[in-house]
Design an enzyme around this catalytic site. Structure first.
Site, PDB file in Angstrom:
ATOM      1  N   GLY A 106       0.833  -1.201   0.000  1.00 19.92           N
ATOM      2  CA  GLY A 106       0.000   0.000   0.000  1.00 19.92           C
ATOM      3  C   GLY A 106       0.860   1.239   0.000  1.00 19.92           C
ATOM      4  N   ASN A 141      -6.881  -5.052   7.418  1.00 18.25           N
ATOM      5  CA  ASN A 141      -6.554  -5.517   6.071  1.00 18.25           C
ATOM      6  C   ASN A 141      -7.642  -6.485   5.645  1.00 18.25           C
ATOM      7  OD1 ASN A 141      -3.850  -7.553   4.631  1.00 18.25           O
ATOM      8  ND2 ASN A 141      -5.458  -6.388   3.643  1.00 18.25           N
ATOM      9  N   GLY A 142      -8.352  -6.131   4.575  1.00 20.74           N
ATOM     10  CA  GLY A 142      -9.412  -7.016   4.094  1.00 20.74           C
ATOM     11  C   GLY A 142     -10.652  -6.239   3.733  1.00 20.74           C
ATOM     12  N   TYR A 198       1.341 -12.832  -6.669  1.00 16.87           N
ATOM     13  CA  TYR A 198       1.826 -11.497  -6.973  1.00 16.87           C
ATOM     14  C   TYR A 198       2.070 -10.574  -5.784  1.00 16.87           C
ATOM     15  CZ  TYR A 198       1.573  -6.607  -8.475  1.00 16.87           C
ATOM     16  OH  TYR A 198       1.798  -5.277  -8.637  1.00 16.87           O
TER      17      TYR A 198
END
Lengths: 466, 466, 466, 466
Positions: free
Chosen positions: B40, B114-115, B254
């Site tokens: 981020g 996060n999510g 990734y």
């Protein structure tokens, strides 16, 4: 993290553009300089013709923050030059940022310079006694004084007289009137390329900048060549006879970008050959070849290919680490390195590693890297350098620490291995290095051998003129 | 260059620290977040206990410019959390930056998330009708409302009740009183690790952050686990029964850094396996394997090793291109890519190339890359992706474009090859991908298959709650 | 120089605009806020309707640096509000910046608030126990919670219910849907004006902002009035019956700009009357009347006129001193004052001076000023204040130091004169002050008398809710 | 708001410090320059001895943002100089910022210059033909070239030779070795003061800077004086014989701060006399005298006192308006003025006003001010200027517009009154102005009379050398 001089540093990269029909010169200079950013990250600037004036804009900082405003402004012009610059010595920071622009009896001149003169002391003493004043400590100002002082009344006569007085390394891009002037010293220490596309002539230190600009055909500005580009076309002449060159071998070892050609030589292919040459010298048994990213990448690939060992990306580089911040004094050296390079445990665990880097300057980073790899489970770490031992300062445009700080002046490879905790350390011998290029006699190896191609007695240990 | 959504984007990374004896919490959070920067890059922040107060500092921007001041200040504290955040939807930018800190009847709470919840619509409608006000559009605020609204009078009772109401993806780090709270959703969509060193407990989305901090031993916070760390030690319990997991396979493809482990799986080794799996499917003859740096590096290495073809760094990445500037409208798309990626002519000339990338989203970059390689003399370019075709949006913490924008919904591989000018395009089939991990049934493949592990009917096409 | 609380500080100023036909709302808000800058210099922000969305932009800093970008962008809109804010208590700085914007069951609402509620503790405790979460320490968030929590289903019903629950000082500007909402508390502590020009309705804390915007006719929003401006026109009603007012007399003494009207009273004329009232109380013989610029200017003029003594600008103010920098710890207090105020030697030499200021808070600046004047040759310095002794904190929107820090609680005028080195010190008595306005019973004098017009037992010494 | 040249502009202010025992020179220079900020707001800089080096730090911007860092750093030193600078002509902005520092055969020299040479063209042509290069367009560089070029081998010999060649206006502060050098041109155009306190010698353009630094005793550096301060004490000599002076009368009319002395004359008292002189010429009946703040304040006070009319602050100035922003093109001229100056309606309503300003340059602001006052209800507005009509450019350190732009070259007072909407306009005649100072023959009135005290034929209309 502030640069700690763990790698050798360039002094700069230069670019120049001449467009028969006006284009947005600053925008194109931006693209060129952005592609040369690796040659100098401390300051940058451009100078271009704006109407009947020559203007300059330069500042401390990288190309994107300092010059990206020009992407949004259309500054139609015929001619301009640009410069990226590496760290400066001492305090007078802003004053040394290039291009430097002056007005004098030869007109208004802007100059961008890559290199270092070796007879600055002599030239400057003469200028001092003749009453010249100096606002910076850069050689570039010396050059402009000489042009202005010349008895020749025309700019080109004065320029050629000046070129005849200069010794050492210089690739220059200048703007005078509506013309772009390019030249390289007779020994060709620093690279400079020229090419054209759609009626626009572009010049840059490395071909990667010309590739970015979409230039398909280019050539090296020759050592001793003086080229002037103006409305009348491209005029090329020699200011010095052709002779043996002394091109900087370190451009091929480390400085230039792998996708560039410098000195009519592919950087990528040459580094692969260096890696292969290391493989040919290898005597230890190992499991994998690991590069120190990114400087050791291509040599490691060449070494792996030649040796048949697997190439493994065993160190991960955090590319955000380029953004600068100052580490607190409480932080250990090890942490500082870990912020930038990280062992990939699953790749190095239980492995005997050939670790490839391009060179060793002070040895501090290598020491930490070896420790990190061993902590991550590496069984053996054999450090291999794709260059010989650096023992002498460069006086031709590279920022070298003092001889005392160069670790190869204090430790032989065995001592060095013990010092950094590696199982062994080996350097590529000079003759093997020389075998990696086509015309080895056209290169300078002085930082390894101490055999300087020109008289350097006027220069002190720090590369600054006495 | 502004991100053009050519890669999928993470929503964030989180970190947390608890120290029995006070340390400089913000400094340590800086190191952790700096190592999570790839998760981020749009904003970041920290919250930590300062005396008897909880404070927060956050802003738009990357970790180094926003938080490096904390390297110079000694802020002794016991506990803190941090967050890095990816691009936001729409206008209310600053308001959505995390951590979010509130005071309520359960005390003062700071939260880093996060999510993405999948039942936000239902939860928010209930909260709306009960009179809650929302200052951001983030799910995190919903979570804090639920905790405050809970009839349970103690924080942990309320937290557990809240966790029971939440559906979808969430890895959370919270500070409440003098304790650090860590938890992961029962399906374990997003990673979260915990470890300790010298009496300090550290938590982070990926192990690379823990490695940077010198933590030697760590473990995954389990899906459905709730862990509280305070002066009394580490208290772990489950808020949901153990069951099948649905971990995000794209973390391995990734997002995560190659030197990290996520979901108890080595990212590096898994990507090499993906490359080998691609090699196993290969039918064309080629000369070299070239990665799209850096996302295709490891898979390309795996493919080269498995196929016996030479691995070649045929594309050079300009790492300065991360620094943002806006390209002028006059600049061609091709130039924008050339500013970042450059073919190495001498490496690709006359070669038949297997070009490896991790995935294709919109296909625009691939098209330019293929053109650049062919212009540089490549004879054939066969694009191989180490993932299946992305056809469905992710609702669990990844920023996916709309279905229409996903090129694999509009073109099959043959059409895609024609579109981007490649000689062929192939994707790694889902079953081959699954074979690269140990427990394939514990992963989510919804973006390839459309089989979502939870009900996503409340969520609109853009991943925002209806 | 950081503010040292030597003057009382306002909490804020507000503005609002409604335009039947779209105009560049942010540009007009800029002009209004720029004219209200003296009411708050620490932060500012605007919120306006942009298409079908309400957006907010706010930051720490003054109006010109934070908002001048809007002068260059055309943001056509119908409605918006703005806020300037004074220093904040404690750490959570950015969170308290206004306007505050929320979405809730009554829609999306933006609010700008000037004032301080006196029953925040009670309101907040109820909200806490009902499960509300607070992201700031501002009263404004309390107001929005109450609106959202109201059982009334429509915004205006809920707003009126909320206004009925609020006690203390509040002038509010809000945006809801496409309407601008303006209201003032029943006692009218803080000013608020409304006027129109060319089909646009403007509101602002002081008339100087409306003058800047070219508004010729305006009126005070009445205490207890609720006014809604939308496409259907201006709708005005009362939410509280008309009754005695308690308008802040300090707006007239110091806060408001001299060219403003507040509470239907000319600030300039009232200050002249205060000066005349001081003259009427005068017993000492003097040569000249000197103001402490700029706060004492108008009263000094009134005093000089009434007493027949010459008005003399004996102190020169360095207006650049508003720009902030931090003085080194080694610098004396005296130097800090001298950076801002300088005696004009030739004007004060050998003179007996009546020195006029508006008030004394801590007395530190006065002490240095008297010394500077005496060092410059003044024979006598008699300090006169155009206000009574400040002995009590304000709980209605003014930042007062604690009672202990108010020097008038520790020293009577004689002791104070000795302390600051003046030959005498006199304050304007409350009854004389009251005689300077038309309806003296409609003003609040609590900071002088301690007679608070509403119950302040919920509020602690610092003006923050317990 | 960008400066629109509605007031004449200074070129600069200078300061110098020599301390026998080391002090924090940059901190003290900060205080001095901060007090001289009104003399130049576009750029500033300092140069001081740091160990055995002379260093310089300068940038575009005001004193507080550019130099306040030095308040936090202790830079012990013996000697330094500083400079504030007004707007520059044309593009080469940064290059012209002072101090300018050079190394030459006379050593390293730093120079700060207030004034303008009138024989620059001649000097520069000679230097050009002798081969000097110029990096800026400032006269200061010319001075340094002359010193370096001088055949005298010692610095002081060369300096005196140079001073003998210079014509026009110059007050200089220089650092050479460990000495501070101060000098003023033989006609004494620009002020320069020197004084000492606690063993430290301070010099500054105006006494207000010395007052701020606590210096009690000071004197004017004499016209034609050269003073050197070093470890051996203060050495003063003359480089030119005493003769008639031509001090700038505009320093007294407008430039200098009211609390300063310049040319041994109190600015405050002189401005009061100018106001009284205006009153003596007055023929109209009026009710009040109103200054245009702040430039007309003191003269208005003098006028009111002499005429017996009430002094009234009928215009309120927004001091935040100094902070720069660019007005949108759509904004009317009137609005731009209203952002800065506001009529106080209750003070001017129904009044016949004598409006006092110091001078008129282009007349644009006056026109708007008269309109604002009349719109606010003023019955009559009679504009009075405490200076004669400005008809000629200044070539001695003041930024004047071209003759065409000076409104007094296009309109006589009656036409001007009609143009700006005033009921009458009157200027103070030259002879009355002269009567306000003690030695009127020692002043320059060239901008009113066109009688230049030195040959100005080498200078073009814009004050730049041809």
């Amino acid at each position: 993290m502030k640069r700690k001089n763990n790698k050798l540093g360039h002094y700069c990269g230069i670019a120049g553009i001449f467009a028969r029909d006006e284009i947005n010169i600053p925008e194109h200079l931006f693209y060129a300089l952005f592609s040369l950013q690796h040659r100098g990250q401390e300051s940058c600037g451009i100078s271009y013709r704006k109407g009947d004036q020559l203007v300059v804009y330069k500042d401390l900082g990288m190309v994107a923050p300092v010059l990206s405003r020009y992407l949004q402004e259309n500054r139609l012009s015929n001619v301009g030059i640009g410069h990226v610059r590496y760290s400066t010595h001492g305090g007078n920071k802003v004053e040394n940022v290039q291009p430097i622009m002056v007005s004098c009896n030869k007109g208004t001149i802007a100059l961008a310079h890559n290199g270092n003169l070796s007879n600055t002391r002599e030239l400057k003493q003469k200028l001092f006694s003749d009453g010249s004043i100096f606002q910076s400590t850069s050689d570039s100002e010396v050059i402009l004084h000489l042009i202005s002082r010349s008895r020749k009344t025309d700019f080109y006569g004065a320029l050629k007289e000046t070129l005849g007085q200069m010794e050492g390394a210089f690739s220059l891009a200048m703007v005078h009137d509506n013309s772009l002037v390019l030249t390289r010293d007779p020994l060709g220490f620093r690279p400079l390329y020229i090419g054209s596309r759609d009626g626009v002539t572009y010049a840059a230190s490395e071909t990667c900048a010309l590739d970015t600009l979409g230039v398909k055909e280019y050539r090296s500005v020759d050592a001793g060549e003086l080229t002037i580009i103006d409305k009348n076309g491209v005029h090329t002449e020699r200011f010095a006879p052709k002779g043996p060159k002394k091109q900087c071998i370190f451009e091929l070892i480390y400085f230039a970008r792998p996708d560039s050609s410098v000195f009519d030589t592919s950087v990528h292919l040459t580094r692969k050959r260096m890696g292969a040459a290391l493989a040919a010298c290898e005597t230890v048994s190992a499991d994998i070849v690991v590069p120190v990213p990114d400087s050791g990448n291509i040599a490691a690939l060449g070494c792996a290919e030649a040796s048949g060992l697997p190439f493994e990306m065993g160190l991960q580089r955090n590319h955000y680490a380029g953004r600068s911040f100052i580490m607190p004094t409480t932080a250990e050296r090890e942490l500082a390195v870990r912020m930038k390079l990280h062992p990939v445990k699953t790749a190095v665990m239980d492995k005997r590693i050939i670790l490839i880097d391009d060179s060793i300057v002070r040895g501090t980073t290598s020491r930490t890297l070896v420790k990190l790899l061993k902590d991550a489970g590496a069984k053996e770490v054999h450090l291999r350098l794709s260059s010989p031992e650096i023992k002498w300062p460069c006086y031709f445009g590279i920022d070298t620490p003092t001889r005392d700080e160069l670790i190869s002046n204090r430790k032989n490879p065995e001592e060095l291995a013990a010092h950094i905790g590696a199982d062994s350390v080996k350097f590529l011998p000079i003759d093997k290095l020389a075998s990696c290029v086509e015309n080895p006699e056209d290169f300078c190896y002085a930082c390894f051998s101490g055999s300087y191609p020109v008289d350097v007695s006027q220069i002190n240990n720090n590369g600054a003129c006495l």
